[in-house]
Design a protein around this motif. Structure first.
Motif, short mmCIF file in Angstrom:
data_model
loop_
_atom_site.label_atom_id
_atom_site.label_comp_id
_atom_site.label_asym_id
_atom_site.label_seq_id
_atom_site.Cartn_x
_atom_site.Cartn_y
_atom_site.Cartn_z
N HIS A 1 14.26 65.48 12.91
CA HIS A 1 15.47 64.97 12.25
C HIS A 1 15.13 63.68 11.52
N ASN A 2 15.45 63.61 10.24
CA ASN A 2 15.11 62.43 9.44
C ASN A 2 16.25 61.43 9.32
N HIS B 1 8.92 58.88 13.99
CA HIS B 1 9.09 60.29 13.64
C HIS B 1 7.79 61.07 13.88
N LYS C 1 13.99 64.45 19.25
CA LYS C 1 14.86 64.77 18.11
C LYS C 1 14.37 64.08 16.85
N SER D 1 19.39 65.15 8.24
CA SER D 1 19.38 66.59 8.51
C SER D 1 18.12 66.95 9.29
N TYR D 2 18.11 68.17 9.82
CA TYR D 2 16.95 68.65 10.56
C TYR D 2 15.87 69.09 9.58
#
Length: 298
Positions: free
Chosen positions: A54-55, A264, A50, A58-59
Motif C-alpha cells: 500500500h502506497n 515500504h 501493509k 491504493s494497494y
C-alpha cells in the motif's frame, strides 16, 4: 457407638472447590493467550506488512516487484537462502552423529553430562557467543595458530568477515536444536526392533541403515525445518561475523528502517521472507504427508 461418632458419620462431606470446576475457565485459558497474540503480535505485523502493498492511496505490488527487479536485492535474497541451506546441512551433519551417540550411550550419568554440554549455548547470550567467534576466527586467532603450528597451512585462512564466519556462527546457534529434534525422536524408537534385526544376523551398519535411520526421519525433517527457518531471520551473526558482501535479508530490512527510512521496501522484504517461510514449511508437509516414516507426525 457414642453421640460424637454418630454426629461425625451423619455430617455431609464438604466438596473441594478446584479451578477446573470454575465455569468457563477453560475458555478463558484459550481466549486470553489468543487476545495477547492478536493485539501484540499479529496486528502490529499486519500493519507493518501493509506498507509493502500500500502506497498510502491504493494497494500496489510495486514494492515487491522492485525487490525482484533490483539485482542488489535479488542477490541479498539468494545469498540468504544459500547461506541458510549451508548452515542447515552443516548442522545436520554435525548434529546427527551427536544425537546417535546420545542414543547409544548406556550410562545415564554421561548422557546427562553430554546433554548439559549441548544445552550450554542456550544459557549464553547470542551476542557473547558471536563475539567469541570473532576472537577464534581472526587471522591471529587460535584456529589459524593451531593450523599453522601443525603445518597444515602456510598463511592464515580468511575465516572472519566472510561467508565461512557467518556459517560457523549460525551452526553454533542451530546445532542444539538439530540434536534435540533428532534425539527426541530416537528416544521413542523401540529397542526391540533393533534387537530383532541384530538377532536375525544384521550387522550394526545395516541395522542403522535399514531400521534406525528410517525411523529417525521425523526428527531429521523437524530439525531441518526449524534450523532453516531460523537461519532465514539471522541478524546479529551476519552483522558481526559476515563481511560487507554477506548481507542477509534481515540486515537489509534493518537498513531500510533505520538508515534509508524506506519502510515500504522493508515491509515488502518482510512479506517475501514470511511467504518463503510458509512455503518452506508447507512443501515438505505436502510431499511427505503420506510417507510411512512420518505419517501422523505432520
Amino acid at each position: 457407638m457414642n453421640n460424637a461418632e454418630v454426629h461425625m458419620t451423619t455430617m455431609p462431606l464438604k466438596r473441594r472447590v478446584t479451578l477446573s470446576a470454575v465455569p468457563g475457565l477453560h475458555w478463558l485459558l484459550v481466549i486470553i493467550p489468543a487476545l495477547y497474540m492478536l493485539l501484540l503480535t499479529f496486528f502490529p505485523i499486519l500493519k507493518i506488512m501493509k506498507l509493502g502493498v500500500h502506497n498510502g492511496e491504493s494497494y500496489t505490488f510495486q514494492y515487491i516487484l522492485q525487490v525482484f527487479t533490483t539485482p542488489v536485492y535479488v542477490k541479498v535474497v539468494l545469498y540468504t537462502f544459500n547461506v541458510s541451506l549451508i548452515a542447515t546441512i552443516a548442522s545436520l551433519l554435525f548434529g546427527y552423529p551427536i544425537a546417535y551417540t546420545l542414543y547409544q550411550m548406556k550410562s545415564e550419568k554421561w548422557k546427562r553430562v553430554m546433554l548439559a554440554l549441548i544445552m550450554i549455548p542456550f544459557w549464553i547470550s547470542v551476542l557473547i557467543r558471536t563475539f567469541t567467534w570473532v576472537i577464534m576466527l581472526q587471522d591471529t586467532g587460535p584456529i589459524n595458530s593451531i593450523l599453522m603450528g601443525l603445518g597444515l597451512i602456510d598463511e592464515p585462512l580468511h575465516l572472519l568477515y566472510s561467508m565461512t564466519g557467518n556459517v560457523v556462527g549460525m551452526v553454533h546457534y542451530l546445532f542444539p536444536y538439530m540434536v534435540l529434534c533428532i534425539y527426541s525422536v530416537m528416544q521413542g524408537i523401540d529397542q526391540r526392533l533393533l534387537q530383532a534385526a541384530e538377532g536375525m544376523g544384521a550387522r550394526p551398519w545395516k541395522v542403522f541403515r535399514d531400521v534406525l535411520f528410517p525411523l529417525s526421519i521425523p526428527g531429521v525433517v523437524a530439525g531441518v525445518l526449524i534450523c532453516f527457518v531460523f537461519s532465514l531471520g539471522f541478524f546479529i551473526t551476519s552483522v558481526i561475523l559476515g563481511g560487507p558482501k554477506d548481507m542477509m535479508i534481515s540486515n537489509l530490512i534493518a537498513n531500510f528502517i533505520n538508515v534509508t527510512l524506506n519502510w515500504h521496501l522493508a515491509a515488502a522484504l518482510s512479506i517475501i521472507l514470511l511467504a518463503s517461510t510458509i512455503i518452506l514449511i508447507l512443501v515438505p508437509i505436502l510431499i511427505f504427508r503420506n510417507h510411512s516414516a512420518i505419517k501422523g507426525v505432520m
